[in-house]
Scaffold this motif. Structure first.
Motif, PDB file in Angstrom:
ATOM      1  N   ASP A  64     -14.842   5.623   4.051  1.00 12.07           N
ATOM      2  CA  ASP A  64     -13.867   6.651   4.400  1.00 12.07           C
ATOM      3  C   ASP A  64     -12.455   6.086   4.289  1.00 12.07           C
ATOM      4  O   ASP A  64     -12.242   4.872   4.341  1.00 12.07           O
ATOM      5  CB  ASP A  64     -14.130   7.215   5.802  1.00 12.07           C
ATOM      6  CG  ASP A  64     -13.912   6.184   6.886  1.00 12.07           C
ATOM      7  OD1 ASP A  64     -12.781   6.112   7.402  1.00 12.07           O
ATOM      8  OD2 ASP A  64     -14.867   5.449   7.214  1.00 12.07           O
ATOM      9  N   LYS A  65     -11.504   6.969   4.105  1.00 12.61           N
ATOM     10  CA  LYS A  65     -10.117   6.580   3.819  1.00 12.61           C
ATOM     11  C   LYS A  65      -9.522   5.664   4.890  1.00 12.61           C
ATOM     12  O   LYS A  65      -8.872   4.668   4.589  1.00 12.61           O
ATOM     13  CB  LYS A  65      -9.274   7.848   3.675  1.00 12.61           C
ATOM     14  CG  LYS A  65      -7.894   7.632   3.152  1.00 12.61           C
ATOM     15  CD  LYS A  65      -7.196   8.968   2.951  1.00 12.61           C
ATOM     16  CE  LYS A  65      -5.801   8.793   2.439  1.00 12.61           C
ATOM     17  NZ  LYS A  65      -5.139  10.081   2.205  1.00 12.61           N
ATOM     18  N   LYS A  66      -9.756   5.982   6.167  1.00 12.92           N
ATOM     19  CA  LYS A  66      -9.190   5.177   7.252  1.00 12.92           C
ATOM     20  C   LYS A  66      -9.800   3.775   7.276  1.00 12.92           C
ATOM     21  O   LYS A  66      -9.084   2.776   7.396  1.00 12.92           O
ATOM     22  CB  LYS A  66      -9.403   5.877   8.590  1.00 12.92           C
ATOM     23  CG  LYS A  66      -8.774   5.155   9.748  1.00 12.92           C
ATOM     24  CD  LYS A  66      -8.948   5.922  11.037  1.00 12.92           C
ATOM     25  CE  LYS A  66      -8.343   5.183  12.202  1.00 12.92           C
ATOM     26  NZ  LYS A  66      -8.574   5.853  13.473  1.00 12.92           N
ATOM     27  N   SER A  67     -11.123   3.685   7.159  1.00  9.75           N
ATOM     28  CA  SER A  67     -11.781   2.375   7.170  1.00  9.75           C
ATOM     29  C   SER A  67     -11.359   1.534   5.975  1.00  9.75           C
ATOM     30  O   SER A  67     -11.248   0.311   6.071  1.00  9.75           O
ATOM     31  CB  SER A  67     -13.302   2.539   7.172  1.00  9.75           C
ATOM     32  OG  SER A  67     -13.743   3.151   8.359  1.00  9.75           O
ATOM     33  N   PHE A  68     -11.111   2.190   4.827  1.00  4.31           N
ATOM     34  CA  PHE A  68     -10.739   1.466   3.613  1.00  4.31           C
ATOM     35  C   PHE A  68      -9.472   0.640   3.815  1.00  4.31           C
ATOM     36  O   PHE A  68      -9.338  -0.450   3.259  1.00  4.31           O
ATOM     37  CB  PHE A  68     -10.570   2.445   2.442  1.00  4.31           C
ATOM     38  CG  PHE A  68     -10.343   1.769   1.131  1.00  4.31           C
ATOM     39  CD1 PHE A  68     -11.390   1.168   0.448  1.00  4.31           C
ATOM     40  CD2 PHE A  68      -9.080   1.714   0.569  1.00  4.31           C
ATOM     41  CE1 PHE A  68     -11.187   0.528  -0.768  1.00  4.31           C
ATOM     42  CE2 PHE A  68      -8.862   1.092  -0.648  1.00  4.31           C
ATOM     43  CZ  PHE A  68      -9.919   0.492  -1.317  1.00  4.31           C
ATOM     44  N   LEU A  69      -8.565   1.118   4.655  1.00  7.33           N
ATOM     45  CA  LEU A  69      -7.331   0.372   4.928  1.00  7.33           C
ATOM     46  C   LEU A  69      -7.629  -1.007   5.506  1.00  7.33           C
ATOM     47  O   LEU A  69      -6.908  -1.974   5.256  1.00  7.33           O
ATOM     48  CB  LEU A  69      -6.437   1.153   5.886  1.00  7.33           C
ATOM     49  CG  LEU A  69      -5.901   2.480   5.376  1.00  7.33           C
ATOM     50  CD1 LEU A  69      -5.188   3.227   6.502  1.00  7.33           C
ATOM     51  CD2 LEU A  69      -4.984   2.282   4.191  1.00  7.33           C
ATOM     52  N   PHE A  70      -8.709  -1.113   6.294  1.00  9.37           N
ATOM     53  CA  PHE A  70      -9.070  -2.380   6.936  1.00  9.37           C
ATOM     54  C   PHE A  70     -10.104  -3.174   6.134  1.00  9.37           C
ATOM     55  O   PHE A  70     -10.241  -4.376   6.310  1.00  9.37           O
ATOM     56  CB  PHE A  70      -9.640  -2.123   8.336  1.00  9.37           C
ATOM     57  CG  PHE A  70      -8.652  -1.529   9.285  1.00  9.37           C
ATOM     58  CD1 PHE A  70      -7.709  -2.320   9.926  1.00  9.37           C
ATOM     59  CD2 PHE A  70      -8.639  -0.167   9.525  1.00  9.37           C
ATOM     60  CE1 PHE A  70      -6.788  -1.774  10.798  1.00  9.37           C
ATOM     61  CE2 PHE A  70      -7.718   0.403  10.398  1.00  9.37           C
ATOM     62  CZ  PHE A  70      -6.791  -0.410  11.032  1.00  9.37           C
ATOM     63  N   LEU A  71     -10.858  -2.489   5.264  1.00  7.12           N
ATOM     64  CA  LEU A  71     -11.956  -3.140   4.549  1.00  7.12           C
ATOM     65  C   LEU A  71     -11.618  -3.520   3.113  1.00  7.12           C
ATOM     66  O   LEU A  71     -12.368  -4.258   2.476  1.00  7.12           O
ATOM     67  CB  LEU A  71     -13.196  -2.230   4.560  1.00  7.12           C
ATOM     68  CG  LEU A  71     -13.696  -1.823   5.942  1.00  7.12           C
ATOM     69  CD1 LEU A  71     -14.922  -0.928   5.824  1.00  7.12           C
ATOM     70  CD2 LEU A  71     -13.998  -3.031   6.803  1.00  7.12           C
TER      71      LEU A  71
END
Length: 109
Positions: A64-71
Motif C-alpha cells: 500500500d502507498k503509505k507502507s511503501f514510504l517506509f519499505l
C-alpha cells in the motif's frame, strides 16, 4: 528480493492454492508492537491502483502507498534455520527493533 525468497514464497503460494496470476503477497505495516510498527504479510487478490505492484518472475508483491514510504529500498529474503523459517526483511530505514524482533521503528537512530 533474493532468488531464494522468490522460490520459497512462490512454493508457499502454490501449496496454499494462491498460485493464480491474480494473487500477490501483500507486505505492509500496521501500528502496534513494542517498537511502533509490525509487518503485515498476506496472500491476496485484492489490490487497487494506489498499491505499488512489483513483479519478481512469477511472484507479485503489492504494498500500500503509505507502507511503501517506509519499505522502499528494503531487501526481501527468506531464512531457514533449524529453529525457524520465514520471510526476512532487511530494511535500511528501520531505526530500532524490539527484543523479540516482531516490531520496528522508523526515524531517529
Amino acid at each position: 528480493m533474493t532468488t531464494f525468497a522468490e522460490e520459497r514464497i512462490f512454493d508457499m503460494m502454490q501449496r496454499n492454492n494462491f498460485d493464480s496470476v491474480d494473487f500477490c503477497l501483500r507486505i505492509g505495516l500496521k501500528g502496534g508492537g513494542c517498537s511502533g510498527y509490525s509487518y503485515l504479510f498476506e496472500f491476496t487478490d485484492e489490490y487497487d491502483d494506489k498499491d505499488k505492484i512489483i513483479e519478481f518472475g512469477k511472484l507479485k508483491i503489492c504494498i500500500d502507498k503509505k507502507s511503501f514510504l517506509f519499505l522502499n529500498g528494503m531487501e526481501i529474503d527468506y531464512e531457514e534455520t533449524p529453529f525457524k523459517s520465514g520471510i526476512k526483511l532487511n530494511n535500511p530505514a528501520v531505526s530500532r527493533t524490539c527484543g523479540c524482533g516482531e516490531s520496528v521503528s522508523f526515524g531517529e537512530k
